[in-house]
Design a protein around this motif. Structure first.
Motif, PDB file in Angstrom:
ATOM      1  N   ASN A 112      19.321   3.602 -25.185  1.00 19.40           N
ATOM      2  CA  ASN A 112      20.529   2.934 -25.744  1.00 19.40           C
ATOM      3  C   ASN A 112      21.127   3.940 -26.638  1.00 19.40           C
ATOM      4  O   ASN A 112      22.346   3.718 -27.149  1.00 19.40           O
ATOM      5  CB  ASN A 112      20.189   1.695 -26.251  1.00 19.40           C
ATOM      6  CG  ASN A 112      19.437   1.460 -27.403  1.00 19.40           C
ATOM      7  OD1 ASN A 112      18.169   2.161 -27.156  1.00 19.40           O
ATOM      8  ND2 ASN A 112      19.590   0.999 -28.359  1.00 19.40           N
ATOM      9  N   LEU A 113      20.377   4.972 -27.477  1.00 15.60           N
ATOM     10  CA  LEU A 113      20.741   5.798 -28.364  1.00 15.60           C
ATOM     11  C   LEU A 113      21.397   7.182 -27.651  1.00 15.60           C
ATOM     12  O   LEU A 113      21.619   8.073 -28.561  1.00 15.60           O
ATOM     13  CB  LEU A 113      19.800   6.055 -29.386  1.00 15.60           C
ATOM     14  CG  LEU A 113      19.368   4.963 -30.220  1.00 15.60           C
ATOM     15  CD1 LEU A 113      18.182   4.928 -31.094  1.00 15.60           C
ATOM     16  CD2 LEU A 113      20.501   4.221 -31.009  1.00 15.60           C
ATOM     17  N   LEU A 114      21.152   7.154 -26.367  1.00 15.52           N
ATOM     18  CA  LEU A 114      21.729   8.510 -25.920  1.00 15.52           C
ATOM     19  C   LEU A 114      23.119   9.009 -26.288  1.00 15.52           C
ATOM     20  O   LEU A 114      24.061   8.223 -26.518  1.00 15.52           O
ATOM     21  CB  LEU A 114      21.619   8.324 -24.237  1.00 15.52           C
ATOM     22  CG  LEU A 114      20.411   8.428 -23.450  1.00 15.52           C
ATOM     23  CD1 LEU A 114      20.507   8.482 -21.813  1.00 15.52           C
ATOM     24  CD2 LEU A 114      19.758   9.509 -23.814  1.00 15.52           C
ATOM     25  N   GLY A 115      23.292  10.192 -26.549  1.00 20.69           N
ATOM     26  CA  GLY A 115      24.528  10.853 -26.966  1.00 20.69           C
ATOM     27  C   GLY A 115      24.402  11.060 -28.491  1.00 20.69           C
ATOM     28  O   GLY A 115      24.973  11.934 -29.025  1.00 20.69           O
ATOM     29  N   VAL A 116      23.758  10.131 -29.173  1.00 20.57           N
ATOM     30  CA  VAL A 116      23.457  10.623 -30.546  1.00 20.57           C
ATOM     31  C   VAL A 116      22.130  11.059 -30.995  1.00 20.57           C
ATOM     32  O   VAL A 116      21.745  11.640 -32.002  1.00 20.57           O
ATOM     33  CB  VAL A 116      23.769   9.474 -31.272  1.00 20.57           C
ATOM     34  CG1 VAL A 116      25.349   9.076 -31.365  1.00 20.57           C
ATOM     35  CG2 VAL A 116      23.138   8.266 -31.044  1.00 20.57           C
ATOM     36  N   ALA A 163      25.708  12.878 -22.927  1.00 21.06           N
ATOM     37  CA  ALA A 163      26.071  11.739 -22.091  1.00 21.06           C
ATOM     38  C   ALA A 163      25.530  10.548 -22.757  1.00 21.06           C
ATOM     39  O   ALA A 163      24.493  10.416 -23.185  1.00 21.06           O
ATOM     40  CB  ALA A 163      25.701  11.971 -20.586  1.00 21.06           C
ATOM     41  N   THR A 164      26.236   9.454 -22.948  1.00 15.55           N
ATOM     42  CA  THR A 164      25.842   8.046 -23.385  1.00 15.55           C
ATOM     43  C   THR A 164      25.128   7.269 -22.309  1.00 15.55           C
ATOM     44  O   THR A 164      25.409   7.659 -20.934  1.00 15.55           O
ATOM     45  CB  THR A 164      26.784   7.216 -24.019  1.00 15.55           C
ATOM     46  OG1 THR A 164      27.837   7.011 -23.070  1.00 15.55           O
ATOM     47  CG2 THR A 164      27.438   8.098 -25.091  1.00 15.55           C
TER      48      THR A 164
END
Length: 145
Positions: free
Chosen positions: A13-17, A26-27
């Protein structure tokens, strides 16, 4: 339409950051959108989910037994620890494709072992977000056979 559960494990759920130099920018929402577009092209209905909790993932895999024809799973950290996910996937009769955004074989030694791979019909690692699309293409091919 054939249903495919696309399941995602902890911290995705933390993809992209979270560590974009490893996991990309990419989120998870971006990946979900791309999966839905390709799924429609391939005649697949995509049920896309994420949980940080192992038991929830087990419940979803068991749910897939009656609701889905295939499972695409990025088990994240549970890849290396979860016999429970392996057992749940072993009770699922359809194709299972394991996905990892990073190349786990270029990382820490503990990441090179996957319980999920003992059940998976294919493993895609190191292709970033595109790995999910490759997994869906493989699922479509396996379901067509």
């Amino acid at each position: 339409m054939r249903c495919v559960f696309v399941l995602n494990g902890p911290s995705l759920n933390l993809l992209g950051v979270r560590q974009p130099e490893i996991y990309g920018r990419a989120t998870l929402g971006d990946i979900e959108s791309e999966c839905r577009v390709l799924g429609a092209e391939l005649g697949l209905s995509i049920d896309f989910r994420q949980s940080n909790h192992e038991g929830v993932l087990v419940d979803w895999i068991q749910e897939a037994r009656g609701a889905a024809q295939a499972v695409v799973i990025n088990p994240a950290a549970y890849t290396h620890t979860s016999v429970a996910l392996l057992d749940a996937l072993s009770a699922f009769d359809g194709p299972v494709i394991e996905v990892h955004l990073s190349n786990v074989h270029k990382r820490d030694a503990f990441r090179r072992h996957s319980y999920v791979s003992l059940r998976a019909d294919g493993v895609i690692a190191g292709c970033g977000a595109e790995g999910y699309l490759l997994a869906l293409r493989r699922v479509a091919s396996l379901l067509a056979d």
